[in-house]
Design a protein around this motif. Structure first.
Motif, PDB file in Angstrom:
ATOM      1  N   ALA A 139     -34.130  39.423  55.542  1.00  0.00           N
ATOM      2  CA  ALA A 139     -33.163  38.330  55.556  1.00  0.00           C
ATOM      3  C   ALA A 139     -32.830  37.924  56.995  1.00  0.00           C
ATOM      4  O   ALA A 139     -32.860  38.733  57.919  1.00  0.00           O
ATOM      5  CB  ALA A 139     -31.898  38.743  54.821  1.00  0.00           C
ATOM      6  N   SER A 140     -32.500  36.657  57.167  1.00  0.00           N
ATOM      7  CA  SER A 140     -32.176  36.136  58.487  1.00  0.00           C
ATOM      8  C   SER A 140     -30.700  36.374  58.808  1.00  0.00           C
ATOM      9  O   SER A 140     -29.897  36.688  57.932  1.00  0.00           O
ATOM     10  CB  SER A 140     -32.483  34.639  58.554  1.00  0.00           C
ATOM     11  OG  SER A 140     -31.630  33.932  57.668  1.00  0.00           O
ATOM     12  N   SER A 141     -30.357  36.170  60.064  1.00  0.00           N
ATOM     13  CA  SER A 141     -28.963  36.304  60.482  1.00  0.00           C
ATOM     14  C   SER A 141     -28.092  35.278  59.775  1.00  0.00           C
ATOM     15  O   SER A 141     -26.964  35.580  59.364  1.00  0.00           O
ATOM     16  CB  SER A 141     -28.848  36.125  62.003  1.00  0.00           C
ATOM     17  OG  SER A 141     -29.605  37.094  62.681  1.00  0.00           O
ATOM     18  N   ALA A 142     -28.616  34.055  59.622  1.00  0.00           N
ATOM     19  CA  ALA A 142     -27.853  33.000  58.962  1.00  0.00           C
ATOM     20  C   ALA A 142     -27.538  33.369  57.518  1.00  0.00           C
ATOM     21  O   ALA A 142     -26.446  33.076  57.010  1.00  0.00           O
ATOM     22  CB  ALA A 142     -28.624  31.681  59.013  1.00  0.00           C
ATOM     23  N   THR A 143     -28.488  34.040  56.854  1.00  0.00           N
ATOM     24  CA  THR A 143     -28.255  34.475  55.477  1.00  0.00           C
ATOM     25  C   THR A 143     -27.126  35.500  55.417  1.00  0.00           C
ATOM     26  O   THR A 143     -26.253  35.438  54.542  1.00  0.00           O
ATOM     27  CB  THR A 143     -29.542  35.091  54.896  1.00  0.00           C
ATOM     28  OG1 THR A 143     -30.586  34.108  54.919  1.00  0.00           O
ATOM     29  CG2 THR A 143     -29.320  35.549  53.457  1.00  0.00           C
TER      30      THR A 143
ATOM     31  N   LEU B 237     -24.160  48.529  57.713  1.00  0.00           N
ATOM     32  CA  LEU B 237     -25.484  48.202  58.237  1.00  0.00           C
ATOM     33  C   LEU B 237     -25.827  49.078  59.437  1.00  0.00           C
ATOM     34  O   LEU B 237     -26.985  49.459  59.629  1.00  0.00           O
ATOM     35  CB  LEU B 237     -25.546  46.718  58.625  1.00  0.00           C
ATOM     36  CG  LEU B 237     -25.439  45.718  57.465  1.00  0.00           C
ATOM     37  CD1 LEU B 237     -25.347  44.293  57.995  1.00  0.00           C
ATOM     38  CD2 LEU B 237     -26.622  45.851  56.513  1.00  0.00           C
ATOM     39  N   CYS B 238     -24.813  49.395  60.231  1.00  0.00           N
ATOM     40  CA  CYS B 238     -25.036  50.260  61.389  1.00  0.00           C
ATOM     41  C   CYS B 238     -25.375  51.677  60.941  1.00  0.00           C
ATOM     42  O   CYS B 238     -26.318  52.289  61.454  1.00  0.00           O
ATOM     43  CB  CYS B 238     -23.792  50.251  62.272  1.00  0.00           C
ATOM     44  SG  CYS B 238     -23.943  51.257  63.770  1.00  0.00           S
ATOM     45  N   ASP B 239     -24.622  52.196  59.977  1.00  0.00           N
ATOM     46  CA  ASP B 239     -24.882  53.549  59.472  1.00  0.00           C
ATOM     47  C   ASP B 239     -26.284  53.663  58.878  1.00  0.00           C
ATOM     48  O   ASP B 239     -26.924  54.711  58.990  1.00  0.00           O
ATOM     49  CB  ASP B 239     -23.841  53.923  58.423  1.00  0.00           C
ATOM     50  CG  ASP B 239     -22.472  54.195  59.035  1.00  0.00           C
ATOM     51  OD1 ASP B 239     -22.421  54.538  60.228  1.00  0.00           O
ATOM     52  OD2 ASP B 239     -21.458  54.045  58.323  1.00  0.00           O
TER      53      ASP B 239
ATOM     54  N   ALA C  33     -27.873  44.348  64.388  1.00  0.00           N
ATOM     55  CA  ALA C  33     -27.621  43.629  65.643  1.00  0.00           C
ATOM     56  C   ALA C  33     -26.950  42.285  65.360  1.00  0.00           C
ATOM     57  O   ALA C  33     -26.027  41.878  66.075  1.00  0.00           O
ATOM     58  CB  ALA C  33     -28.920  43.421  66.414  1.00  0.00           C
ATOM     59  N   ALA C  34     -27.403  41.588  64.299  1.00  0.00           N
ATOM     60  CA  ALA C  34     -26.798  40.308  63.936  1.00  0.00           C
ATOM     61  C   ALA C  34     -25.350  40.508  63.509  1.00  0.00           C
ATOM     62  O   ALA C  34     -24.468  39.712  63.873  1.00  0.00           O
ATOM     63  CB  ALA C  34     -27.599  39.650  62.807  1.00  0.00           C
ATOM     64  N   ALA C  35     -25.096  41.569  62.745  1.00  0.00           N
ATOM     65  CA  ALA C  35     -23.724  41.861  62.335  1.00  0.00           C
ATOM     66  C   ALA C  35     -22.854  42.207  63.541  1.00  0.00           C
ATOM     67  O   ALA C  35     -21.686  41.818  63.617  1.00  0.00           O
ATOM     68  CB  ALA C  35     -23.717  43.012  61.327  1.00  0.00           C
ATOM     69  N   GLY C  36     -23.430  42.926  64.498  1.00  0.00           N
ATOM     70  CA  GLY C  36     -22.688  43.263  65.708  1.00  0.00           C
ATOM     71  C   GLY C  36     -22.313  42.027  66.509  1.00  0.00           C
ATOM     72  O   GLY C  36     -21.204  41.948  67.058  1.00  0.00           O
ATOM     73  N   ARG C  37     -23.219  41.050  66.568  1.00  0.00           N
ATOM     74  CA  ARG C  37     -22.915  39.801  67.286  1.00  0.00           C
ATOM     75  C   ARG C  37     -21.800  39.036  66.591  1.00  0.00           C
ATOM     76  O   ARG C  37     -20.928  38.441  67.239  1.00  0.00           O
ATOM     77  CB  ARG C  37     -24.169  38.934  67.394  1.00  0.00           C
ATOM     78  CG  ARG C  37     -25.227  39.478  68.345  1.00  0.00           C
ATOM     79  CD  ARG C  37     -26.304  38.457  68.630  1.00  0.00           C
ATOM     80  NE  ARG C  37     -27.088  38.135  67.449  1.00  0.00           N
ATOM     81  CZ  ARG C  37     -28.187  38.780  67.078  1.00  0.00           C
ATOM     82  NH1 ARG C  37     -28.620  39.814  67.801  1.00  0.00           N
ATOM     83  NH2 ARG C  37     -28.870  38.426  65.997  1.00  0.00           N
ATOM     84  N   LEU C  38     -21.815  39.066  65.263  1.00  0.00           N
ATOM     85  CA  LEU C  38     -20.743  38.400  64.512  1.00  0.00           C
ATOM     86  C   LEU C  38     -19.400  39.050  64.805  1.00  0.00           C
ATOM     87  O   LEU C  38     -18.409  38.354  65.066  1.00  0.00           O
ATOM     88  CB  LEU C  38     -21.044  38.458  63.013  1.00  0.00           C
ATOM     89  CG  LEU C  38     -19.928  37.930  62.093  1.00  0.00           C
ATOM     90  CD1 LEU C  38     -19.698  36.443  62.329  1.00  0.00           C
ATOM     91  CD2 LEU C  38     -20.271  38.199  60.630  1.00  0.00           C
TER      92      LEU C  38
END
Length: 289
Positions: free
Chosen positions: A45-49, A177-179, A186-191
């Protein structure tokens, strides 16, 4: 209405021991599991998704408030959502266990409880560099207290229940997601870096107002407009300046590891009161409903 919801929820949260059915982590986990089961959020899945599915529950809640609920029902709904989103029973239990271990002088147990805080998502900055290594239990606790209280309050004040829901689900998803070392971590971290950028600086400003202003202000100004420092580091560095241990507390810290966490928890509680006072003032002048 927002001020009433905040006062009501914070009072109940202090008086009532919440079960898992009354905490966002359970529902965020079920939501992520549902997305994975439907293969809507797989490894490809993409970051946008990811961003779309994290925002979707908040958008739906906002539409329900706008189209279906009146003022009184919205107040009830926002109070319930805020009560579910704010606080962390697991964090509170870990803190109590740490205090008991510190009182016994069991440093190995203290170290174990520090690891149990669950701060995977704060271990790296948005650029992937190490961010949380070497931090104390009190500093980790300050960060998690911010994530589960101050940040939720600020998103609620700014955007109501949908804002609190969006932040809470994003925080929980980022940690999960990190665990799992998921490709989207990484995308979640940027968010989360974006979601925390302003709230963490507002919270840090409250801490310097409630702590040692002259020592913490230069540190706050130093990080106010920086985009290359994680929210975790901003908060822990400023809180360390805002509440420095006295010589007597430093001496007792060598004998009792609970001294620093207790001092920082008191600072965090004063900061919550500061945020409530500012919210009250904004409500009185008509800036908040």
């Amino acid at each position: 209405m927002m001020l009433m919801s905040l006062l009501l929820v914070l009072s109940l949260e202090r008086l009532i021991t919440k079960e898992s059915n009354w905490h966002i982590e359970k529902y965020a986990s079920q939501y992520l599991g549902f997305l994975r089961e439907k293969k809507w959020l797989n490894d490809d899945a993409s970051s946008a998704t990811l961003y779309f599915y994290l925002l979707l529950p908040a958008v739906l809640l906002g539409l329900i408030e706008y189209w279906l609920l009146g003022a009184f029902l919205t107040f009830i709904e926002q109070s319930i959502v805020l009560f579910i989103c704010i606080g962390c029973p697991v964090l509170r239990a870990t803190y109590k266990s740490f205090l008991n271990a510190a009182e016994r002088g069991d440093l190995q147990a203290c170290s174990m409880y520090t690891d149990q805080l669950g701060h995977c998502a704060s271990q790296t900055d948005s650029d992937g560099s190490a961010g949380a290594e070497g931090k104390s239990f009190g500093q980790h606790l300050t960060w998690l207290n911010y994530q589960h209280y101050a940040a939720v309050m600020l998103w609620f004040i700014a955007f109501g229940a949908p804002g609190a829901l969006f932040y809470s689900i994003s925080r929980s998803a980022t940690e999960a997601l990190c665990d799992a070392n998921h490709p989207l971590r990484a995308a979640a971290g940027r968010l989360m870096f974006a979601l925390d950028y302003i709230p963490v600086r507002v919270t840090a400003f409250g801490m310097l107002m409630m702590g040692h202003f002259s020592r913490a202000l230069p540190e706050w100004i130093k990080h106010a407009l920086k985009f290359d420092v994680s929210a975790y580091d901003v908060l822990t560095r400023i809180s360390a300046k805002a509440e420095v241990l006295t010589p007597d507390e430093q001496q007792r810290q060598t004998e009792n590891a609970a001294v620093e966490p207790k001092v920082l928890v008191k600072l965090a509680k004063r900061n919550v009161i500061f945020l409530l006072v500012i919210t009250s003032a904004l409500t009185l002048i008509g800036s908040l409903a």
